[in-house]
Design a protein around this motif. Structure first.
Motif, PDB file in Angstrom:
ATOM      1  N   SER A 172       0.833  -1.195   0.000  1.00  0.00           N
ATOM      2  CA  SER A 172       0.000   0.000   0.000  1.00  0.00           C
ATOM      3  C   SER A 172       0.879   1.261   0.000  1.00  0.00           C
ATOM      4  CB  SER A 172      -0.970  -0.051   1.187  1.00  0.00           C
ATOM      5  OG  SER A 172      -1.984   0.906   1.064  1.00  0.00           O
ATOM      6  N   THR A 173       0.726   2.150   0.972  1.00  0.00           N
ATOM      7  CA  THR A 173       1.560   3.352   1.017  1.00  0.00           C
ATOM      8  C   THR A 173       3.034   2.993   1.088  1.00  0.00           C
ATOM      9  OG1 THR A 173      -0.215   4.610   2.081  1.00  0.00           O
ATOM     10  CG2 THR A 173       2.028   5.465   2.318  1.00  0.00           C
ATOM     11  N   GLY A 174       3.372   1.938   1.819  1.00  0.00           N
ATOM     12  CA  GLY A 174       4.760   1.476   1.865  1.00  0.00           C
ATOM     13  C   GLY A 174       5.271   1.078   0.502  1.00  0.00           C
ATOM     14  N   GLY A 175       4.361   0.633  -0.377  1.00  0.00           N
ATOM     15  CA  GLY A 175       4.743   0.295  -1.736  1.00  0.00           C
ATOM     16  C   GLY A 175       5.093   1.522  -2.562  1.00  0.00           C
ATOM     17  N   SER A 176       4.401   2.622  -2.327  1.00  0.00           N
ATOM     18  CA  SER A 176       4.762   3.866  -3.018  1.00  0.00           C
ATOM     19  C   SER A 176       6.175   4.293  -2.630  1.00  0.00           C
ATOM     20  CB  SER A 176       3.760   4.970  -2.663  1.00  0.00           C
ATOM     21  OG  SER A 176       2.456   4.651  -3.078  1.00  0.00           O
ATOM     22  N   ILE A 177       6.484   4.164  -1.340  1.00  0.00           N
ATOM     23  CA  ILE A 177       7.814   4.559  -0.865  1.00  0.00           C
ATOM     24  C   ILE A 177       8.896   3.719  -1.523  1.00  0.00           C
ATOM     25  CG2 ILE A 177       9.331   4.695   1.156  1.00  0.00           C
ATOM     26  CD1 ILE A 177       6.771   5.193   2.835  1.00  0.00           C
ATOM     27  N   LEU A 212       5.822  -5.472  -4.886  1.00  0.00           N
ATOM     28  CA  LEU A 212       4.824  -4.431  -4.650  1.00  0.00           C
ATOM     29  C   LEU A 212       3.480  -5.115  -4.473  1.00  0.00           C
ATOM     30  CD1 LEU A 212       5.918  -1.996  -7.513  1.00  0.00           C
ATOM     31  CD2 LEU A 212       6.580  -1.903  -5.093  1.00  0.00           C
ATOM     32  N   ILE A 213       2.874  -4.948  -3.310  1.00  0.00           N
ATOM     33  CA  ILE A 213       1.614  -5.633  -3.012  1.00  0.00           C
ATOM     34  C   ILE A 213       0.559  -4.619  -2.569  1.00  0.00           C
ATOM     35  CG2 ILE A 213       2.401  -6.248  -0.683  1.00  0.00           C
ATOM     36  CD1 ILE A 213       0.709  -8.851  -0.991  1.00  0.00           C
ATOM     37  N   SER A 214      -0.612  -4.692  -3.181  1.00  0.00           N
ATOM     38  CA  SER A 214      -1.712  -3.761  -2.889  1.00  0.00           C
ATOM     39  C   SER A 214      -1.263  -2.318  -3.025  1.00  0.00           C
ATOM     40  CB  SER A 214      -2.280  -4.020  -1.478  1.00  0.00           C
ATOM     41  OG  SER A 214      -2.848  -5.305  -1.398  1.00  0.00           O
ATOM     42  N   THR A 215      -0.514  -2.040  -4.076  1.00  0.00           N
ATOM     43  CA  THR A 215      -0.015  -0.686  -4.342  1.00  0.00           C
ATOM     44  C   THR A 215       0.130  -0.532  -5.842  1.00  0.00           C
ATOM     45  OG1 THR A 215       1.662   0.938  -3.692  1.00  0.00           O
ATOM     46  CG2 THR A 215       2.454  -1.265  -4.244  1.00  0.00           C
ATOM     47  N   GLY A 273      -1.731  -7.777  -6.809  1.00  0.00           N
ATOM     48  CA  GLY A 273      -2.927  -7.008  -6.485  1.00  0.00           C
ATOM     49  C   GLY A 273      -4.125  -7.907  -6.292  1.00  0.00           C
ATOM     50  N   GLY A 274      -5.098  -7.411  -5.558  1.00  0.00           N
ATOM     51  CA  GLY A 274      -6.351  -8.137  -5.381  1.00  0.00           C
ATOM     52  C   GLY A 274      -7.357  -7.741  -6.442  1.00  0.00           C
ATOM     53  N   GLY A 275      -8.087  -8.717  -6.951  1.00  0.00           N
ATOM     54  CA  GLY A 275      -9.077  -8.436  -7.975  1.00  0.00           C
ATOM     55  C   GLY A 275     -10.219  -7.566  -7.488  1.00  0.00           C
ATOM     56  N   LYS A 276     -10.389  -7.468  -6.159  1.00  0.00           N
ATOM     57  CA  LYS A 276     -11.439  -6.621  -5.591  1.00  0.00           C
ATOM     58  C   LYS A 276     -10.860  -5.514  -4.710  1.00  0.00           C
ATOM     59  CE  LYS A 276     -15.313  -9.879  -5.709  1.00  0.00           C
ATOM     60  NZ  LYS A 276     -16.379 -10.543  -4.911  1.00  0.00           N
ATOM     61  N   ASP A 277      -9.657  -5.063  -5.025  1.00  0.00           N
ATOM     62  CA  ASP A 277      -9.049  -3.976  -4.249  1.00  0.00           C
ATOM     63  C   ASP A 277      -9.892  -2.713  -4.397  1.00  0.00           C
ATOM     64  OD1 ASP A 277      -7.287  -1.746  -3.447  1.00  0.00           O
ATOM     65  OD2 ASP A 277      -5.732  -3.282  -3.360  1.00  0.00           O
ATOM     66  N   LYS A 278     -10.268  -2.130  -3.269  1.00  0.00           N
ATOM     67  CA  LYS A 278     -11.118  -0.942  -3.264  1.00  0.00           C
ATOM     68  C   LYS A 278     -10.365   0.309  -3.691  1.00  0.00           C
ATOM     69  CE  LYS A 278     -14.131   1.708  -0.154  1.00  0.00           C
ATOM     70  NZ  LYS A 278     -14.664   1.825   1.224  1.00  0.00           N
ATOM     71  N   PHE A 279      -9.046   0.311  -3.513  1.00  0.00           N
ATOM     72  CA  PHE A 279      -8.272   1.531  -3.713  1.00  0.00           C
ATOM     73  C   PHE A 279      -7.515   1.564  -5.045  1.00  0.00           C
ATOM     74  CE2 PHE A 279      -8.363   0.585   0.905  1.00  0.00           C
ATOM     75  CZ  PHE A 279      -9.243   1.593   1.268  1.00  0.00           C
ATOM     76  N   TYR A 280      -7.217   0.397  -5.596  1.00  0.00           N
ATOM     77  CA  TYR A 280      -6.499   0.308  -6.870  1.00  0.00           C
ATOM     78  C   TYR A 280      -7.236  -0.693  -7.759  1.00  0.00           C
ATOM     79  CZ  TYR A 280      -2.664   2.233  -4.047  1.00  0.00           C
ATOM     80  OH  TYR A 280      -1.885   3.006  -3.216  1.00  0.00           O
ATOM     81  N   ASP A 281      -7.653  -0.263  -8.947  1.00  0.00           N
ATOM     82  CA  ASP A 281      -8.325  -1.211  -9.832  1.00  0.00           C
ATOM     83  C   ASP A 281      -7.300  -1.970 -10.674  1.00  0.00           C
ATOM     84  OD1 ASP A 281      -7.529   0.511 -11.905  1.00  0.00           O
ATOM     85  OD2 ASP A 281      -9.513   1.421 -12.099  1.00  0.00           O
ATOM     86  N   ARG A 282      -7.789  -2.975 -11.396  1.00  0.00           N
ATOM     87  CA  ARG A 282      -6.908  -3.840 -12.180  1.00  0.00           C
ATOM     88  C   ARG A 282      -6.082  -3.035 -13.181  1.00  0.00           C
ATOM     89  NH1 ARG A 282      -7.453  -9.578 -13.516  1.00  0.00           N
ATOM     90  NH2 ARG A 282      -5.920 -10.057 -15.121  1.00  0.00           N
ATOM     91  N   ALA A 283      -6.697  -2.016 -13.785  1.00  0.00           N
ATOM     92  CA  ALA A 283      -5.984  -1.211 -14.781  1.00  0.00           C
ATOM     93  C   ALA A 283      -4.755  -0.545 -14.176  1.00  0.00           C
ATOM     94  CB  ALA A 283      -6.922  -0.171 -15.376  1.00  0.00           C
TER      95      ALA A 283
END
Length: 267
Positions: free
Chosen positions: A98-103, A120-123, A215-225
């Motif tokens: 997530s935010t740690g992935g941006s860093i 990079l996971i969930s980011t 990434g998760g297919g149902k991530d609320k914050f980042y879509d598949r694109a």
């Protein structure tokens, strides 16, 4: 995993180390306070690496306190790179959530010599538009000293659709437990502002180290694109989308954990 935690500070950055073997630097997701004093935060950060228990030293880092307001992602990443050089032999595998992935994306761009492999996971390469809106709103409220309102917005963002009012109420009630003082509020605002400005597509040169994007297919914050764009911006990157998993659930999925372990083992 047994939580035998060794805590230290290097390059001004607090860290928590678990296990033995070659290091994996784990950049934790957004936490309301700085440092690594919370065992819940440390346990959550190493969740994606459970299958590497006993093989690696897992080094959890979180933002330090007292960050200058203009530090930005580049400054945070530089401190993490210096920690790797001072304490862990100059080079490490790196995982950011997530935010740690941006860093750690910034870390890999600016300091590729410090990164062996990158997960990079969930980011993603940038925040999605809705998340960017709510994070910016949270940051503005924190800067204005409206911590209760800020935490209401932040927790509302994590709630399922339709439960926004409950999220706002929860944030209002728990605000001072989550963000205990003005210094903590300022550090959180600095982090949110840094991530709001971050965009991998605008950075050069591109990330050059071997990279796995999960990434998760149902991530609320980042879509598949966004996950796909992130992988496309990194030459040779691997991409794994775990169907049916959300932003947090994907970090505990067996498919993600196996893929991460295999990647970090060089398989």
């Amino acid at each position: 995993m047994t939580m035998d935690i060794r805590r230290g500070v290097a390059a001004g950055v607090p860290y928590a180390a678990i296990g033995s073997g070659p290091p994996v630097l784990v950049s934790a997701g957004l936490w309301p306070t700085t440092g690594v004093g919370s065992e819940a935060m440390v346990s959550g950060a190493i969740g994606p690496l459970k299958t590497l228990a006993g093989e690696r030293t897992l080094v959890v880092v979180n933002r330090r306190g007292g960050m200058p307001a203009d530090l930005g992602m580049r400054g945070i990443a530089a401190e993490y790179a210096e920690l790797i050089r001072e304490e862990f032999g100059g080079r490490a595998d790196v995982l950011g959530t997530s935010t740690g992935g941006s860093i750690v994306q910034q870390l890999a761009v600016d300091h590729p010599d410090a990164v062996r492999r990158l997960v990079l996971i969930s980011t993603a390469c940038r925040l999605g538009p809705e998340t960017k809106h709510y994070q910016a709103q949270t940051g503005r409220l924190l800067r204005r000293g409206r911590t209760r309102a800020a935490m209401g917005v932040a927790i509302m963002e994590f709630m399922p659709r339709g439960l926004g009012p409950l999220g706002r109420a929860t944030g209002w009630i728990t605000a001072r437990r989550l963000v205990p003082d003005d210094d903590a509020a300022a550090d959180l605002a600095t982090t949110l502002e840094a991530e709001d400005r971050f965009d991998l597509a605008r950075l050069a040169p591109p990330i050059s180290v071997p990279t796995l994007v999960v990434g998760g297919g149902k991530d609320k914050f980042y879509d598949r694109a966004l996950f796909e764009e992130t992988a496309a911006l990194i030459p040779g990157a691997r991409l794994l989308i775990v169907a049916g998993k959300g932003h947090i659930a994907v970090t505990n999925s067996a498919a993600a954990q196996t893929a991460i372990a295999d990647f970090l083992r060089g398989e």
